[in-house]
Scaffold this motif. Structure first.
Motif, PDB file in Angstrom:
ATOM      1  N   THR A 135      51.248  -5.563  48.777  1.00  0.00           N
ATOM      2  CA  THR A 135      51.912  -6.742  49.330  1.00  0.00           C
ATOM      3  C   THR A 135      53.014  -7.237  48.389  1.00  0.00           C
ATOM      4  O   THR A 135      54.120  -7.573  48.823  1.00  0.00           O
ATOM      5  CB  THR A 135      50.865  -7.840  49.600  1.00  0.00           C
ATOM      6  N   GLN A 167      49.272 -14.177  52.410  1.00  0.00           N
ATOM      7  CA  GLN A 167      49.938 -13.738  51.169  1.00  0.00           C
ATOM      8  C   GLN A 167      51.301 -13.095  51.478  1.00  0.00           C
ATOM      9  O   GLN A 167      52.293 -13.346  50.791  1.00  0.00           O
ATOM     10  CB  GLN A 167      49.045 -12.737  50.435  1.00  0.00           C
ATOM     11  N   ASP A 210      52.855  -3.477  55.830  1.00  0.00           N
ATOM     12  CA  ASP A 210      51.676  -3.626  54.969  1.00  0.00           C
ATOM     13  C   ASP A 210      50.465  -3.021  55.687  1.00  0.00           C
ATOM     14  O   ASP A 210      50.423  -3.004  56.922  1.00  0.00           O
ATOM     15  CB  ASP A 210      51.441  -5.123  54.714  1.00  0.00           C
TER      16      ASP A 210
HETATM   17 MG   LIG Z   1      47.801  -6.841  50.250  1.00  0.00          MG
END
Ligand SMILES: [Mg+2]
Ligand SMILES: Nc1nc2c(ncn2[C@@H]2O[C@H](COP(=O)(O)OP(=O)(O)O)[C@@H](O)[C@H]2O)c(=O)[nH]1
Length: 329
Positions: A135, A167, A210
């Motif tokens: 990330t 996040q 992601d």
């Molecule tokens: Mg992550």
């Protein structure tokens, strides 16, 4: 001209900030590895079998990897013989020269280039176990592409880990990139589908995807990655254009094992090696390149958005031996 001088000339074509980033990020490895090499060449008066044995230990201690170390030592011995080198001090430059050679492995330097489409959307999929820095790397790359004037989107494909979507959203806000998401627990393939539609509608240049990093069950991981890839391929022929495996440099040989597992599960086109700043064993770069034969495309040299650098073997080796180079001047 000495190898160090040549190295410096080559890298001086790039900006000082790049050199400074590598130097800064490799501080721990430099202190450990190059410190030991310095000490070694100072203690020996001639280059003999014991000298090479100690060097071998230092290299293995820096996570260079057994096979690569053996190859390197053989090459060094040949070079020392060929050049009739007696003085251990002189071996130091040969070591750094061979490190660059081993990394480049006869291939051209272009290996760290990403496969970016000239026109249309480029899809980059990030894979790797939890906590390696997927990330964070997406955030940093998003920032890089944005500052190049590209339209970037991010897909929140880690729907599994608590807080993972949030996040990515924090990174999206920080670097000014829109994040395409669904709720926690949703199907990652469905998120990718949405993200591609959004990318098409916005005529985006880059889509950074992601994924979740479960590795407890290899079969599940493979199935999930296959499904995600299938959806991407179906929507954009030829995509994903890159599958970047993210590895944490501080995990050493464990990173090698992860790489082997992922290589079996999916076509990995490149590696992002994160947290190089956090380890004294930055030799792992060489092991990865030499033993897995996958190019290291980027390295993470810190947690901030501009702490991601395109990997460059010469900058890396310069970062390892910067003290010597500067002393020579
Ligand atoms: Mg992550
Ligand atoms: N020092 C350092 N920390 C990093 C780097 N890349 C990621 N991290 C940290 O590693 C932790 C895990 O990163 P994250 O992106 O959440 O990993 P993910 O689970 O693979 O998505 C975070 O605390 C990051 O700040 C790096 O290059 N250097």
């Amino acid at each position: 001209m000495s190898f160090f001088k040549k190295l410096k000339e080559k890298i001086s074509k790039q900006t000082d900030t790049v050199t400074e980033k590598f130097k800064q990020g490799l501080t721990k490895t430099r202190d450990n590895f190059s410190g030991k090499v310095n000490d070694l060449v100072a203690r020996y008066r001639k280059v003999d079998e014991d000298f090479f044995e100690e060097l071998e230990e230092i290299l293995i201690g820096a996570d260079v990897g057994f096979d690569t170390v053996m190859e390197l030592i053989d090459e060094l011995k040949m070079e020392v013989k060929r050049k009739n080198i007696q003085d251990p001090q002189e071996v130091q430059a040969v070591i750094s020269e061979k490190l660059v050679d081993i990394y480049q492995g006869g291939t051209t330097e272009a290996t760290s280039e990403l496969n970016i489409q000239e026109s249309g959307l480029t899809v980059i999929l990030f894979v790797g176990v939890n906590g390696v820095g997927k990330t964070t790397t997406i955030g940093k790359l998003g920032h890089k592409f944005k500052s190049e004037g590209k339209t970037v989107l991010m897909a929140a494909g880690d729907t599994f880990r608590a807080g993972a979507i949030e996040q990515l959203e924090v990174w999206g806000e920080r670097v000014g990139v829109e994040v395409i998401k669904q709720g926690a627990g949703s199907d990652p393939a469905a998120v990718m589908y949405d993200a591609i539609q959004a990318a098409k509608a916005r005529k985006a240049d880059i889509l950074l995807c992601d994924t979740a990093g479960r590795l407890q069950n290899k079969v599940n991981l493979m199935k999930e990655l296959e499904k995600v890839k299938r959806v991407i391929e179906r929507e954009i022929p030829g995509a994903p254009h890159e599958v970047l495996l993210v590895l944490d440099a501080t995990t050493g040989q464990n990173a090698m094992i992860q790489a082997k597992t992922f290589k079996e599960a999916t076509d990995v086109s490149g590696i992002v090696l994160t947290k190089l700043d956090g380890t004294a064993k930055g030799g792992i770069v060489l092991a990865i390149r030499n033993e897995l034969n996958i190019p290291v495309k980027f390295v993470g040299l810190g947690e901030k958005m501009d702490d991601l650098q395109k990997f460059d073997a010469e900058q890396y080796v310069y970062g390892l031996f910067a003290n010597q180079v500067e002393e020579e001047e």
